[in-house]
Design a protein around this motif. Sequence first.
Motif, PDB file in Angstrom:
ATOM      1  N   ALA A  17       0.822  -1.210   0.000  1.00 25.39           N
ATOM      2  CA  ALA A  17       0.000   0.000   0.000  1.00 25.39           C
ATOM      3  C   ALA A  17       0.858   1.263   0.000  1.00 25.39           C
ATOM      4  O   ALA A  17       0.406   2.318  -0.426  1.00 25.39           O
ATOM      5  N   ASP A  18       2.112   1.169   0.455  1.00 25.51           N
ATOM      6  CA  ASP A  18       2.964   2.347   0.560  1.00 25.51           C
ATOM      7  C   ASP A  18       3.908   2.511  -0.622  1.00 25.51           C
ATOM      8  O   ASP A  18       4.667   3.479  -0.677  1.00 25.51           O
ATOM      9  N   VAL A  19       3.893   1.564  -1.558  1.00 21.65           N
ATOM     10  CA  VAL A  19       4.779   1.637  -2.726  1.00 21.65           C
ATOM     11  C   VAL A  19       3.938   1.426  -3.983  1.00 21.65           C
ATOM     12  O   VAL A  19       3.347   0.369  -4.166  1.00 21.65           O
ATOM     13  N   GLN A  20       3.885   2.432  -4.839  1.00 19.60           N
ATOM     14  CA  GLN A  20       3.155   2.338  -6.093  1.00 19.60           C
ATOM     15  C   GLN A  20       4.152   2.273  -7.242  1.00 19.60           C
ATOM     16  O   GLN A  20       5.139   3.011  -7.255  1.00 19.60           O
ATOM     17  N   PRO A  50       0.026  10.428  -5.878  1.00 22.35           N
ATOM     18  CA  PRO A  50       0.928  11.286  -5.098  1.00 22.35           C
ATOM     19  C   PRO A  50       1.673  10.493  -4.035  1.00 22.35           C
ATOM     20  O   PRO A  50       1.137   9.555  -3.452  1.00 22.35           O
ATOM     21  N   ALA A  51       2.924  10.867  -3.826  1.00 27.73           N
ATOM     22  CA  ALA A  51       3.770  10.165  -2.864  1.00 27.73           C
ATOM     23  C   ALA A  51       4.692  11.155  -2.172  1.00 27.73           C
ATOM     24  O   ALA A  51       4.841  12.300  -2.613  1.00 27.73           O
ATOM     25  N   ASP A  52       5.285  10.701  -1.087  1.00 24.71           N
ATOM     26  CA  ASP A  52       6.260  11.534  -0.385  1.00 24.71           C
ATOM     27  C   ASP A  52       7.578  11.594  -1.147  1.00 24.71           C
ATOM     28  O   ASP A  52       8.316  12.568  -1.060  1.00 24.71           O
ATOM     29  N   HIS A  53       7.878  10.532  -1.878  1.00 21.30           N
ATOM     30  CA  HIS A  53       9.144  10.448  -2.612  1.00 21.30           C
ATOM     31  C   HIS A  53       8.907   9.752  -3.943  1.00 21.30           C
ATOM     32  O   HIS A  53       8.022   8.906  -4.069  1.00 21.30           O
ATOM     33  N   TYR A  54       9.744  10.102  -4.929  1.00 21.17           N
ATOM     34  CA  TYR A  54       9.582   9.548  -6.273  1.00 21.17           C
ATOM     35  C   TYR A  54      10.902   9.006  -6.805  1.00 21.17           C
ATOM     36  O   TYR A  54      11.960   9.601  -6.603  1.00 21.17           O
ATOM     37  N   ALA A  55      10.813   7.868  -7.484  1.00 21.91           N
ATOM     38  CA  ALA A  55      11.940   7.332  -8.247  1.00 21.91           C
ATOM     39  C   ALA A  55      11.491   7.235  -9.699  1.00 21.91           C
ATOM     40  O   ALA A  55      10.381   6.775  -9.990  1.00 21.91           O
ATOM     41  N   LEU A  56      12.334   7.691 -10.608  1.00 21.40           N
ATOM     42  CA  LEU A  56      12.030   7.661 -12.035  1.00 21.40           C
ATOM     43  C   LEU A  56      13.100   6.834 -12.726  1.00 21.40           C
ATOM     44  O   LEU A  56      14.282   7.176 -12.699  1.00 21.40           O
ATOM     45  N   PRO A  64       9.220   1.037   3.376  1.00 25.44           N
ATOM     46  CA  PRO A  64       8.804   2.151   2.507  1.00 25.44           C
ATOM     47  C   PRO A  64       9.466   3.480   2.879  1.00 25.44           C
ATOM     48  O   PRO A  64       9.373   4.443   2.126  1.00 25.44           O
ATOM     49  N   ASN A  65      10.126   3.534   4.035  1.00 24.99           N
ATOM     50  CA  ASN A  65      10.781   4.770   4.465  1.00 24.99           C
ATOM     51  C   ASN A  65      12.267   4.799   4.089  1.00 24.99           C
ATOM     52  O   ASN A  65      13.026   5.586   4.667  1.00 24.99           O
ATOM     53  N   MET A  66      12.669   3.971   3.138  1.00 26.01           N
ATOM     54  CA  MET A  66      14.055   3.999   2.665  1.00 26.01           C
ATOM     55  C   MET A  66      14.413   5.402   2.168  1.00 26.01           C
ATOM     56  O   MET A  66      13.586   6.085   1.557  1.00 26.01           O
TER      57      MET A  66
END
Length: 201
Positions: free
Chosen positions: A1-4, A68-74, A164-166
């Motif tokens: 639920a915390d990683v999309q 929307p997320a607190d952090h993004y990886a592309l 998820p807080n990595m």
Amino acid sequence: ADVQVIALADRGPGYDTSYGDWQTTKLFRVTQGMTADGANAIADWGERNMGDPQTLIDFVTYTKANYPADHYALIFWGHGWNWHPGYVMADDTDGDTLDYEEQKAALPSLGFIDVVGYDGCNMASIEILNLWHGHATAITGSQEYVGWEGLQYELALAQMQSNPNMTADQVAVAFSQSATADKTWAALAVDSRFDTVLTAF
């Protein structure tokens, strides 16, 4: 639920006929065990040029607005050759590539990205690091050629699911360490820590 995980995938005619032989550009919300067929896509964007910076901008804008997320990886996945024009993220259907200057022009529209990854050859160069300097925290990429396997997404994602807080550094390292077949893969800081490297260079 915390990683999309959201993926924009483009397929051209004649290369692969699996999964219903879809040939357009589809948007997927990736879940464990799913298949990449048309029925599992959340949207069909028609034929999109993956070498056009506007496609990159549209993808990041859509994802940030809808997931929307607190952090993004592309993560970019395709051919690479750092700053050389005519090679990076080639779109065969449109005969185009996402060149260095096009990526640079797109940056103001993307907003801040915590981790940027290139699952493509020769992308961990000083030019690409400098491109993202101040626009991201860390980059993961390889200095050398990348084999067919490249990043092992399931390994890095499993770590993200358990924690998820990595931090951005930890995510970049997790992706780098997943690419066990490619020995020049690295995680590199492009925030203020990069200043010392750039000055030395």
